[in-house]
Design a protein around this motif. Structure first.
Motif, PDB file in Angstrom:
ATOM      1  N   ARG A 247       0.811  -1.217   0.000  1.00  0.00           N
ATOM      2  CA  ARG A 247       0.000   0.000   0.000  1.00  0.00           C
ATOM      3  C   ARG A 247       0.847   1.271   0.000  1.00  0.00           C
ATOM      4  O   ARG A 247       0.308   2.366   0.088  1.00  0.00           O
ATOM      5  CB  ARG A 247      -0.936   0.007   1.217  1.00  0.00           C
TER       6      ARG A 247
ATOM      7  N   GLY B 137      -0.942   3.340   6.989  1.00  0.00           N
ATOM      8  CA  GLY B 137      -0.992   3.532   8.426  1.00  0.00           C
ATOM      9  C   GLY B 137      -0.641   4.923   8.882  1.00  0.00           C
ATOM     10  O   GLY B 137      -0.603   5.187  10.093  1.00  0.00           O
TER      11      GLY B 137
ATOM     12  N   GLU C 214     -14.859   8.885   4.654  1.00  0.00           N
ATOM     13  CA  GLU C 214     -15.410   7.606   5.104  1.00  0.00           C
ATOM     14  C   GLU C 214     -16.033   6.831   3.954  1.00  0.00           C
ATOM     15  O   GLU C 214     -15.836   5.617   3.817  1.00  0.00           O
ATOM     16  CB  GLU C 214     -16.441   7.843   6.201  1.00  0.00           C
TER      17      GLU C 214
ATOM     18  N   ARG D 180      -7.150   1.173  -1.488  1.00  0.00           N
ATOM     19  CA  ARG D 180      -6.054   1.083  -0.527  1.00  0.00           C
ATOM     20  C   ARG D 180      -5.472   2.458  -0.207  1.00  0.00           C
ATOM     21  O   ARG D 180      -4.752   2.612   0.768  1.00  0.00           O
ATOM     22  CB  ARG D 180      -4.923   0.194  -1.086  1.00  0.00           C
TER      23      ARG D 180
ATOM     24  N   ARG E 254      -7.900   8.207  11.723  1.00  0.00           N
ATOM     25  CA  ARG E 254      -8.625   6.983  12.073  1.00  0.00           C
ATOM     26  C   ARG E 254      -8.618   5.997  10.908  1.00  0.00           C
ATOM     27  O   ARG E 254      -8.435   4.783  11.099  1.00  0.00           O
ATOM     28  CB  ARG E 254     -10.061   7.330  12.473  1.00  0.00           C
ATOM     29  N   LEU E 255      -8.802   6.500   9.691  1.00  0.00           N
ATOM     30  CA  LEU E 255      -8.789   5.627   8.520  1.00  0.00           C
ATOM     31  C   LEU E 255      -7.388   5.091   8.250  1.00  0.00           C
ATOM     32  O   LEU E 255      -7.221   3.936   7.842  1.00  0.00           O
ATOM     33  CB  LEU E 255      -9.317   6.386   7.307  1.00  0.00           C
TER      34      LEU E 255
ATOM     35  N   ALA F 276     -13.480   5.363   1.599  1.00  0.00           N
ATOM     36  CA  ALA F 276     -12.750   4.228   2.155  1.00  0.00           C
ATOM     37  C   ALA F 276     -13.556   2.937   2.124  1.00  0.00           C
ATOM     38  O   ALA F 276     -13.013   1.861   2.392  1.00  0.00           O
ATOM     39  CB  ALA F 276     -12.344   4.535   3.597  1.00  0.00           C
TER      40      ALA F 276
ATOM     41  N   THR G  71     -10.537  12.098  11.151  1.00  0.00           N
ATOM     42  CA  THR G  71     -11.038  11.026  10.283  1.00  0.00           C
ATOM     43  C   THR G  71      -9.905  10.441   9.455  1.00  0.00           C
ATOM     44  O   THR G  71      -9.802   9.218   9.291  1.00  0.00           O
ATOM     45  CB  THR G  71     -12.154  11.558   9.362  1.00  0.00           C
TER      46      THR G  71
ATOM     47  N   GLU H 272      -5.243   4.396  10.469  1.00  0.00           N
ATOM     48  CA  GLU H 272      -5.000   3.362  11.479  1.00  0.00           C
ATOM     49  C   GLU H 272      -5.574   2.009  11.076  1.00  0.00           C
ATOM     50  O   GLU H 272      -5.177   0.977  11.613  1.00  0.00           O
ATOM     51  CB  GLU H 272      -5.565   3.804  12.826  1.00  0.00           C
ATOM     52  N   THR H 273      -6.499   2.001  10.114  1.00  0.00           N
ATOM     53  CA  THR H 273      -7.040   0.731   9.609  1.00  0.00           C
ATOM     54  C   THR H 273      -6.108   0.096   8.580  1.00  0.00           C
ATOM     55  O   THR H 273      -6.374  -1.007   8.102  1.00  0.00           O
ATOM     56  CB  THR H 273      -8.424   0.935   8.978  1.00  0.00           C
ATOM     57  N   GLY H 274      -5.029   0.796   8.221  1.00  0.00           N
ATOM     58  CA  GLY H 274      -4.072   0.265   7.255  1.00  0.00           C
ATOM     59  C   GLY H 274      -4.081   0.966   5.917  1.00  0.00           C
ATOM     60  O   GLY H 274      -3.269   0.650   5.039  1.00  0.00           O
ATOM     61  N   LEU H 275      -4.982   1.928   5.745  1.00  0.00           N
ATOM     62  CA  LEU H 275      -5.020   2.670   4.491  1.00  0.00           C
ATOM     63  C   LEU H 275      -3.861   3.660   4.411  1.00  0.00           C
ATOM     64  O   LEU H 275      -3.314   4.095   5.427  1.00  0.00           O
ATOM     65  CB  LEU H 275      -6.335   3.431   4.364  1.00  0.00           C
TER      66      LEU H 275
END
Length: 216
Positions: free
Chosen positions: A15, A42, A156, A165, A188-189, A159, A185, A191-194
């Motif tokens: 990514r 990340g 959001e 990705r 936070r996104l 995503a 935001t 942190e999901t790996g994006l």
């Protein structure tokens, strides 16, 4: 949060976005020229870019939507345009993916859900708005929502596509308002790996970096 001057010593993973000496042709001179940065997953990578057309041109380049005058853009080492287009979501790019101000909030959500290949029925839209405490604003024009709320919603929704990705947010400063909500935001996104890339002015980039430092 990272900046365009980040350490690039780590090897790219699937990514990681690498923008290597990229220039995009303009009518008389390049819209952007010799742009280079690495954006890992990340993290939120902030890239200082001149406002207006340069931001749009760079966003299109990262997303594989325009031919490059020079340089290379890759995700995880792959530079195929079709792959770039599939893996990236261009968020709120002026005159490209930005919603029209007069469109109702519920219509914007419906379109974005459909683009994300998610159910976009009235029931699905109502559920999304309810989850975000926006049911009472469903019929209001998009422009009547606070700037931070609009940008956060688009992030959001962008995503949610199963193949995305990388999120590329272009020119959020043009709407004014407080950047705290949409920056949260972004984080936070990420942190999901994006991989999250924010193209903004130099002044806004400095303010975003300061906000992150104060929050740390």
């Amino acid at each position: 949060m990272s900046t365009s001057e980040k350490d690039t010593s780590r090897g790219p993973d699937l990514r990681t976005v690498v923008v290597d000496d990229v220039s995009v042709a303009g009518t008389h001179e390049p819209f952007v020229e010799h742009v280079a940065f690495t954006a890992p997953p990340g993290e939120v990578t902030v890239v200082a870019t001149d406002p207006g057309i340069p931001q749009v041109a760079l966003a299109l380049a990262i997303g594989g939507r325009v031919e490059l005058l020079r340089g290379r853009v890759s995700i995880g080492g792959a530079a195929d345009l079709a792959d770039l287009q599939l893996r990236t979501r261009l968020v709120d790019v002026a005159d490209v993916t930005a919603p029209e101000d007069s469109i109702a909030l519920q219509a914007v959500v419906q379109e974005e859900l459909a683009l994300a290949e998610r159910p976009a029925s009235r029931k699905a839209v109502a559920a999304f708005l309810r989850a975000h405490d926006l049911s009472d604003r469903a019929a209001r024009p998009w422009e009547q929502l606070p700037a931070g709320t609009r940008t956060s919603l688009l992030l959001e929704l962008g995503a949610m596509h199963p193949q995305v990705r990388v999120l590329v947010l272009a020119g959020p400063e043009r709407h004014g308002g407080d950047h705290v909500r949409w920056l949260d935001t972004c984080q936070r996104l990420a942190e999901t790996g994006l991989t999250v890339i924010v193209l903004t002015t130099a002044a806004s980039a400095a303010a975003l970096t300061t906000s992150k430092e104060h929050a740390a």
